[in-house]
Design a protein around this motif. Structure first.
Motif, PDB file in Angstrom:
ATOM      1  N   MET A   1      10.442   4.707   2.278  1.00 21.64           N
ATOM      2  CA  MET A   1       9.257   5.308   1.630  1.00 21.64           C
ATOM      3  C   MET A   1       8.502   6.581   2.188  1.00 21.64           C
ATOM      4  O   MET A   1       8.162   7.222   1.210  1.00 21.64           O
ATOM      5  N   GLY A   2       8.432   6.706   3.431  1.00 17.87           N
ATOM      6  CA  GLY A   2       8.064   7.816   3.957  1.00 17.87           C
ATOM      7  C   GLY A   2       8.944   8.938   3.299  1.00 17.87           C
ATOM      8  O   GLY A   2       8.311  10.224   3.154  1.00 17.87           O
ATOM      9  N   ILE A   3      10.238   8.818   3.265  1.00 17.27           N
ATOM     10  CA  ILE A   3      10.980   9.702   3.063  1.00 17.27           C
ATOM     11  C   ILE A   3      10.802  10.176   1.554  1.00 17.27           C
ATOM     12  O   ILE A   3      10.605  11.452   1.184  1.00 17.27           O
ATOM     13  N   LEU A   4      10.558   9.357   0.536  1.00 15.68           N
ATOM     14  CA  LEU A   4      10.037   9.744  -0.693  1.00 15.68           C
ATOM     15  C   LEU A   4       8.728  10.342  -0.919  1.00 15.68           C
ATOM     16  O   LEU A   4       8.623  11.320  -1.518  1.00 15.68           O
ATOM     17  N   PHE A   5       7.758   9.648   0.098  1.00 14.52           N
ATOM     18  CA  PHE A   5       6.343  10.537   0.035  1.00 14.52           C
ATOM     19  C   PHE A   5       6.558  11.953   0.512  1.00 14.52           C
ATOM     20  O   PHE A   5       5.790  12.695  -0.156  1.00 14.52           O
ATOM     21  N   ALA A   6       7.227  12.301   1.554  1.00 17.82           N
ATOM     22  CA  ALA A   6       7.564  13.584   1.814  1.00 17.82           C
ATOM     23  C   ALA A   6       8.144  14.478   0.945  1.00 17.82           C
ATOM     24  O   ALA A   6       7.809  15.626   0.984  1.00 17.82           O
TER      25      ALA A   6
ATOM     26  N   VAL B   1      10.125   6.949  -9.044  1.00 12.80           N
ATOM     27  CA  VAL B   1       9.523   5.817  -9.306  1.00 12.80           C
ATOM     28  C   VAL B   1      10.387   4.703  -9.057  1.00 12.80           C
ATOM     29  O   VAL B   1      10.131   3.606  -8.291  1.00 12.80           O
ATOM     30  N   VAL B   2      11.522   4.776  -9.802  1.00 11.88           N
ATOM     31  CA  VAL B   2      12.431   3.806  -9.857  1.00 11.88           C
ATOM     32  C   VAL B   2      13.150   3.470  -8.365  1.00 11.88           C
ATOM     33  O   VAL B   2      13.184   2.398  -7.788  1.00 11.88           O
ATOM     34  N   MET B   3      13.347   4.492  -7.845  1.00  9.60           N
ATOM     35  CA  MET B   3      13.790   4.568  -6.483  1.00  9.60           C
ATOM     36  C   MET B   3      12.812   4.059  -5.440  1.00  9.60           C
ATOM     37  O   MET B   3      13.147   3.076  -4.564  1.00  9.60           O
ATOM     38  N   ALA B   4      11.546   4.015  -5.476  1.00  8.89           N
ATOM     39  CA  ALA B   4      10.625   3.576  -4.746  1.00  8.89           C
ATOM     40  C   ALA B   4      10.377   1.921  -4.962  1.00  8.89           C
ATOM     41  O   ALA B   4      10.222   1.187  -4.102  1.00  8.89           O
ATOM     42  N   LEU B   5      10.591   1.537  -6.235  1.00 10.32           N
ATOM     43  CA  LEU B   5      10.651   0.242  -6.533  1.00 10.32           C
ATOM     44  C   LEU B   5      11.920  -0.516  -6.094  1.00 10.32           C
ATOM     45  O   LEU B   5      11.825  -1.685  -5.620  1.00 10.32           O
TER      46      LEU B   5
ATOM     47  N   PHE C   1       0.721  -1.009   0.121  1.00  8.97           N
ATOM     48  CA  PHE C   1      -0.023   0.012   0.109  1.00  8.97           C
ATOM     49  C   PHE C   1       0.677   1.214  -0.028  1.00  8.97           C
ATOM     50  O   PHE C   1       0.443   2.249  -0.785  1.00  8.97           O
ATOM     51  N   ALA C   2       1.971   1.145   0.830  1.00  5.46           N
ATOM     52  CA  ALA C   2       2.807   2.449   0.798  1.00  5.46           C
ATOM     53  C   ALA C   2       3.476   2.615  -0.556  1.00  5.46           C
ATOM     54  O   ALA C   2       3.611   3.716  -0.994  1.00  5.46           O
ATOM     55  N   LEU C   3       3.928   1.713  -1.167  1.00 10.59           N
ATOM     56  CA  LEU C   3       4.442   1.743  -2.498  1.00 10.59           C
ATOM     57  C   LEU C   3       3.504   2.274  -3.418  1.00 10.59           C
ATOM     58  O   LEU C   3       3.714   3.178  -4.338  1.00 10.59           O
TER      59      LEU C   3
END
Length: 332
Positions: A79-84, A198-202, A4-6
């Protein structure tokens, strides 16, 4: 890793791309619309198509964003860092869009990444930030100003004996090509920036390896969202670039767009540097306008735009850091 976070992080990344489209689309087409080379609707449609095409021209900029600015964070915290980072960039984009200030979506994203990384305790690759972001941030507008001036001087010399009315009609047609080049460069630069996120998230989710090719679906999703955002338009910023800095005629518009497109392609292919479309075209317009006479450029408006350049990264970094704090408090 929480799926879900992804999904949420990728969704917010695509949302950022959409805001990038309507925020920065004006950069590619403002001069063509202001000189009446293209109607607004035709310009937006053309820009959307060329943004889509530009996204598939390379991936060097995406690699810089995903690997060269911050150390890839890990786990749920990562993932929280990317989201923020994305939230900080989106909020700053919306603020500057509302006030019609052509600040850089790119530097809002980079500022967001640095601010969220610092808040989350992830290493920032300062050498990469300096070489790929800060130096190009100062250098690309300077080059845009000088090259725009020289290109316009060259056009004035080459067409010094031409019939002014015929020349303007010809440049109005030529602007459809130069505007398409700007839009293609915008897609090449800005779609790849989100691809990198997106690649970093993956990679954080252990779905992709850091050295894998960018998946085709990522390219398509980022390109489509950028195109949709572009077609939504950026009328406030278009007015600033097309009218408030200087009243442009077709030869000037062609010179500014040709300058901007050339710098964006050179930066992406030669240096893999994610430069700002906004910085390049704005400075090119100033350089072109200065050939008329220095006082023809409304330097007061230019000053406000330049101020926006300098505050974008720290402002987005601050918003991203606060966003990370909120995410940490809510979700631990």
């Amino acid at each position: 890793m929480d799926t879900f976070a992804l999904i949420v992080t990728i969704g917010v990344a695509l949302g950022f791309t959409y805001t990038n489209g309507f925020h920065d689309s004006a950069n590619a087409i403002a001069t063509s619309v202001s000189t009446r080379a293209l109607t607004p609707r035709a310009a937006l449609a053309m820009a959307a198509v060329m943004n889509l095409a530009g996204a598939f021209l390379g991936q060097g900029v995406a690699k810089t964003v995903s690997e060269g600015l911050i150390a890839t964070p890990v786990g749920q915290k990562g993932m929280g860092i990317l989201f923020a980072a994305l939230v900080g960039a989106i909020i700053w984009n919306l603020i500057t869009w509302y006030y019609g200030l052509p600040s850089s979506s790119s530097h809002a994203l980079f500022g967001g990444m640095v601010g969220a990384a610092l808040a989350g305790g992830t290493d920032v690759i300062w050498s990469g930030v300096l070489e790929k972001i800060v130096i190009p941030m100062f250098l690309s507008p300077f080059i845009g100003l000088i090259v725009g001036y020289l290109v316009m001087v060259g056009i004035m010399w080459m067409f010094r004996k031409a019939n002014p009315h015929k020349a303007k009609r010809g440049f109005r047609i030529a602007q459809t090509v130069s505007a398409a080049g700007m839009a293609l460069g915008h897609g090449l630069q800005d779609a790849q920036k989100t691809m990198g996120i997106v690649v970093m998230a993956l990679v954080i989710a252990d779905i992709e390896g850091p050295n894998d090719e960018i998946p085709v679906w990522v390219k398509i999703a980022c390109a489509v969202m950028l195109s949709l955002g572009t077609y939504a338009g950026g009328w406030r910023i278009m007015r600033t670039l097309g009218r408030k800095i200087i009243e442009l005629d077709p030869p000037q518009g062609f010179a500014a767009e040709t300058t901007g497109a050339s710098i964006m392609f050179g930066s992406a292919f030669l240096f893999h540097a994610p430069i700002s479309t906004t910085h390049v075209i704005t400075s090119a317009i100033m350089g072109v306008g200065a050939t008329k006479r220095v006082s023809a450029v409304r330097w007061g408006v230019a000053k406000n735009i330049i101020l926006g350049w300098f505050i974008t990264m720290p402002a987005a970094a601050l918003v991203a850091a606060l966003s990370y704090g909120a995410v940490f408090l809510l979700f631990g």
